[in-house]
Write a protein that holds these residues in place. Structure first.
Motif, short mmCIF file in Angstrom:
data_model
loop_
_atom_site.label_atom_id
_atom_site.label_comp_id
_atom_site.label_asym_id
_atom_site.label_seq_id
_atom_site.Cartn_x
_atom_site.Cartn_y
_atom_site.Cartn_z
N PHE A 29 103.80 -45.94 -35.50
CA PHE A 29 103.43 -47.35 -35.41
C PHE A 29 102.26 -47.67 -36.34
N ASP A 30 101.24 -46.82 -36.31
CA ASP A 30 100.06 -47.03 -37.15
C ASP A 30 100.40 -46.95 -38.64
N GLU A 31 101.23 -45.97 -38.99
CA GLU A 31 101.61 -45.81 -40.39
C GLU A 31 102.42 -47.00 -40.89
N GLU A 34 100.14 -49.98 -41.42
CA GLU A 34 99.36 -49.86 -42.65
C GLU A 34 100.21 -50.24 -43.86
N LYS A 35 101.46 -49.77 -43.88
CA LYS A 35 102.36 -50.12 -44.98
C LYS A 35 102.62 -51.63 -45.01
N LEU A 40 101.80 -57.00 -47.34
CA LEU A 40 101.38 -58.40 -47.20
C LEU A 40 100.33 -58.76 -48.25
N CYS A 41 99.33 -57.90 -48.41
CA CYS A 41 98.26 -58.17 -49.38
C CYS A 41 98.82 -58.24 -50.80
N LEU A 203 94.45 -52.14 -40.33
CA LEU A 203 93.14 -52.27 -40.96
C LEU A 203 92.20 -51.14 -40.58
N ASP A 204 92.67 -50.18 -39.82
CA ASP A 204 91.80 -49.07 -39.45
C ASP A 204 91.26 -48.37 -40.69
N MET A 205 92.04 -48.43 -41.77
CA MET A 205 91.62 -47.77 -43.01
C MET A 205 90.40 -48.46 -43.60
#
Length: 294
Positions: A29-31, A34-35, A40-41, A203-205
């Protein structure tokens, strides 16, 4: 309003999932988040929508997309068509919050709980460039206004303003919740999950990322994101640190949970460095205020 998700013991259900399986699911889910956030950006910079793949000015009346809300010249007919059907509160709120985070992580969202009106269960405002989107709903909204022609189904209210001019008002929008929303709300009500600020997904990164720059006055500036509301800034006197030591601080930062000033203190003690620094804590610049519904 009663719904089928109330019949499920969510805490028991989630606790029954083996930890290794739950951890694997969470990792996936987290990976994926992030993708999706990176996509989106990238798409926004290209003037495209990461959801539908079309340009941001594209409109399909049979399948209106969330990216329509990024258009400051949103026509009345278009927005009425968009809001005429149920829209997942969780998905819409998350999408717009991610858009805001693409511009300035964490700083353009105000959903703090301490200043919510007694009449509301939820209030939040999100800012992106010159656009603001606001959400709110009360217990009565969540249950639906019985006997009322407008808003008789469970719904939330939405407001949009451009350059501080309201173009979509709270009172004109009664957007129906979806089953996904009711499931999420019920899991929260049963304390099966914690209230997760979904906008931070992906956004954890960015938390703990170290930005290094040299100011015009020569000071070396380290900016570390501590939380959604706070950043720690460490200013280092340039004459007291060399390039190798600078890289050493960065490497230790990447491989530890230490803050910059802690790393410098440790290096000064263990290696006899004489790095001089000053630490400041900076809260949000230009804090966003919620748009209240009367």
């Amino acid at each position: 309003m009663p719904h089928r998700f109330q019949k499920i013991d969510w805490k028991k259900t989630l606790d029954s999932i083996p930890k290794d399986v739950a951890d694997l699911l969470q990792k996936g889910f987290d990976e994926q988040n992030e993708k999706d956030f990176i996509s989106l950006c990238t798409s926004l910079k290209q003037g495209k929508c990461s959801l539908c793949g079309h340009s941001l000015d594209y409109y399909d009346e049979n399948a209106p997309c969330f990216h329509l809300l990024l258009n400051p010249k949103l026509r009345r007919k278009v927005r009425e068509n968009l809001f005429s059907r149920p829209i997942s509160f969780i998905k819409l709120y998350t999408y717009l919050a991610w858009v805001a985070n693409s511009e300035k992580p964490f700083e353009n969202i105000n959903d703090i709980l301490c200043d919510i009106s007694d009449k509301r269960l939820f209030e939040a405002t999100i800012r992106y460039k010159n656009i603001q989107w606001s959400f709110c709903f009360s217990k009565e909204d969540l249950e639906g206004h019985h006997g009322s022609k407008i808003g008789k189904m469970p719904h939330y209210h939405f407001q949009m303003s451009v350059d501080n001019n309201i173009i979509v008002s709270y009172n004109s929008t009664h957007i129906q919740f979806t089953p996904d929303d009711f499931m999420y709300f019920e899991m929260i009500r049963q304390n099966a999950i914690q209230i997760d600020p979904q906008y931070a997904s992906g956004l954890d990164m960015l938390k703990g990322i170290l930005q290094v720059s040299v100011l015009p006055n020569g000071l070396v500036e380290f900016v570390e994101t501590i939380s959604e509301e706070e950043a720690h800034i460490t200013y280092v006197v340039p004459e007291t640190i060399n390039q190798e030591q600078l890289l050493e601080v960065g490497k230790i930062f990447e491989n530890s949970n230490m803050e910059v000033y802690q790393i410098i203190d440790e290096l000064n003690i263990e290696k006899g460095y004489n790095i001089k620094y000053y630490v400041f804590s900076r809260m949000k610049d230009n804090p966003i205020k919620k748009a209240k519904r009367i």
